[in-house]
Design a protein around this motif. Sequence first.
Motif, short mmCIF file in Angstrom:
data_model
loop_
_atom_site.label_atom_id
_atom_site.label_comp_id
_atom_site.label_asym_id
_atom_site.label_seq_id
_atom_site.Cartn_x
_atom_site.Cartn_y
_atom_site.Cartn_z
N MET A 1 33.36 71.84 42.74
CA MET A 1 33.36 70.46 43.34
C MET A 1 34.79 70.19 43.55
SD MET A 1 30.91 67.75 41.89
CE MET A 1 31.45 66.21 42.28
N GLU A 2 34.70 69.44 45.04
CA GLU A 2 35.99 69.04 45.27
C GLU A 2 36.73 67.82 44.39
OE1 GLU A 2 36.14 67.19 49.49
OE2 GLU A 2 34.06 67.63 49.42
N GLU A 3 38.10 67.75 44.64
CA GLU A 3 38.63 66.68 43.67
C GLU A 3 38.11 65.23 44.46
OE1 GLU A 3 42.83 64.78 43.06
OE2 GLU A 3 42.54 66.37 44.48
N VAL A 4 37.84 64.37 43.49
CA VAL A 4 37.68 62.95 43.87
C VAL A 4 38.78 62.11 43.76
CG1 VAL A 4 36.12 60.74 43.03
CG2 VAL A 4 35.05 63.20 42.76
N ILE A 5 38.82 61.40 45.00
CA ILE A 5 39.90 60.49 45.23
C ILE A 5 39.86 59.39 44.67
CG2 ILE A 5 41.26 59.66 47.08
CD1 ILE A 5 41.18 62.05 48.72
N LYS A 6 40.61 58.87 44.05
CA LYS A 6 40.50 57.52 43.34
C LYS A 6 41.11 56.42 44.36
CE LYS A 6 39.38 58.07 38.67
NZ LYS A 6 39.74 57.80 37.24
N VAL A 7 40.54 55.42 44.61
CA VAL A 7 40.71 54.31 45.46
C VAL A 7 41.15 53.15 44.78
CG1 VAL A 7 39.98 52.76 47.55
CG2 VAL A 7 39.38 55.22 47.37
N PRO A 8 42.47 52.57 44.98
CA PRO A 8 42.85 51.36 44.21
C PRO A 8 41.95 50.43 44.61
CG PRO A 8 44.74 52.62 45.13
CD PRO A 8 43.45 53.25 45.72
N LYS A 9 41.80 49.23 43.66
CA LYS A 9 41.08 47.95 43.93
C LYS A 9 41.79 46.78 43.90
CE LYS A 9 37.37 50.14 40.95
NZ LYS A 9 36.44 49.98 39.93
N ALA A 10 41.24 45.88 44.50
CA ALA A 10 41.98 44.59 44.60
C ALA A 10 41.26 43.61 43.69
CB ALA A 10 42.01 43.75 46.13
N LYS A 11 41.73 42.59 43.04
CA LYS A 11 41.03 41.55 41.92
C LYS A 11 40.62 40.51 43.18
CE LYS A 11 40.55 39.37 37.50
NZ LYS A 11 41.01 38.87 36.46
N LEU A 12 39.47 40.22 43.29
CA LEU A 12 39.02 38.97 44.10
C LEU A 12 39.04 37.87 43.39
CD1 LEU A 12 35.91 40.67 45.61
CD2 LEU A 12 38.18 40.71 46.47
N ASN A 13 39.07 36.54 44.01
CA ASN A 13 38.83 35.30 43.37
C ASN A 13 37.70 35.07 42.72
OD1 ASN A 13 37.23 34.38 45.46
ND2 ASN A 13 38.80 33.34 46.76
N SER A 14 36.70 35.73 43.02
CA SER A 14 35.73 35.88 41.99
C SER A 14 35.70 36.42 40.63
CB SER A 14 34.53 36.42 42.69
OG SER A 14 34.81 37.79 42.77
N GLY A 15 36.87 37.10 40.67
CA GLY A 15 37.18 37.77 39.10
C GLY A 15 36.81 39.35 39.22
N HIS A 16 35.76 39.74 40.47
CA HIS A 16 35.38 41.05 40.39
C HIS A 16 36.54 41.93 41.18
CE1 HIS A 16 31.62 40.20 38.69
NE2 HIS A 16 31.42 38.74 39.50
N GLN A 17 36.52 43.27 41.11
CA GLN A 17 37.39 43.98 41.71
C GLN A 17 36.72 44.97 42.65
OE1 GLN A 17 39.80 46.34 39.03
NE2 GLN A 17 40.85 44.63 38.54
N MET A 18 37.17 44.90 44.07
CA MET A 18 36.88 45.64 45.29
C MET A 18 37.81 46.73 45.61
SD MET A 18 36.28 43.89 48.82
CE MET A 18 37.65 44.10 49.96
N PRO A 19 37.13 48.07 45.90
CA PRO A 19 37.90 49.22 46.12
C PRO A 19 38.55 48.68 47.55
CG PRO A 19 35.95 49.86 45.43
CD PRO A 19 36.05 48.35 45.37
N LEU A 20 39.81 49.04 47.73
CA LEU A 20 40.58 48.71 49.27
C LEU A 20 40.40 49.99 50.06
CD1 LEU A 20 43.77 46.86 47.53
CD2 LEU A 20 42.05 46.07 49.05
#
Length: 322
Positions: A1-20
């Motif tokens: 299986m190919e290497e999985v690329i990890k995408v950084p996240k931003a913390k939203l004002n709701s407190g949840h994290q969203m991949p960028l």
Amino acid sequence: MEEVIKVPKAKLNSGHQMPLLALGTASTSLPKAEQLTSIFIHAIEMGYRHFDTAAVYGSEEALGRAVAAALQRGLVASRDELFITTKLWCSETERHLVVPALRRSLGRLGLDYVDLYLIHWPLRFKDSVEDGKIKTENVVPFDMKGTWEGMEECCNLGLAKSIGVSNFTSTKILQLLQNATIPPAVNQVEMSVAWQQSKLLAFCREKGIQVSAWSPLGANDAPWGNPGLLEIPQLKDVAMAKHKTTAQVALRWIYEQGACPIVKSFNKERMKQNLQILNWELGEEEIGKIQQIPQRRGCRADIFVHPNGPYKSVEELWDGDI
């Protein structure tokens, strides 16, 4: 299986994290449902964790099946590892229609909640759209206050972790904030090297609102696109100097602005290339070159303008920012 690329996240004002970095699912010619599902499964295998759909795209069901398959195959350990965005269509922008519209989207996605629910446009349509054709005379005044109350209810019911807007100008966000109890977490707008949105970006930063960028590569094949973007000489120069594709440079520039590019490609090789923007950066001189690119809004949205409607000119729709 190919290497999985990890995408950084931003913390939203709701407190949840969203991949960028997100995979977009809007297309003028969607592949058949089974093919679309397998494309989305492949995207998860590569490392895509953020998927952007909408009630009007016709891709919610295929995406839902891909999420179920990814969980079943152990490609992700839990639903929480994926970030799913969908949107409220303009024929549902009234207080009492918002929650039922999201419940229908959740039914198609086969999910208990979405990570982000957006108002697709600051508009209201009298009737639903037939065959994707919008009749300008059906655009009627938009009840922003009531619609946002419906969005907040989606949040309070746990049907959406975060809520936000799409195609809103800073003027319209200020209007929304006057009555909002929950501020929008995201504003998803057209943004690319050819439409850099520097004023809106600065405004959203100041208000703690994350920007997502649709049509980051110009959407050549779509009526809402900014064709020829990948042929821009300044972009080609930078790409050559960096030994990258013009698309990678265009996406990296958005990423470095702190925005989240939503990139739509169903071609496996390009999907992979679009993920490879994370371990290098643009120099000052290269950013300077990109800032010199002539600016032009790709999607003017003239279709929403009508002498008897709420927006009598394109300038009015975009509050002068064209």
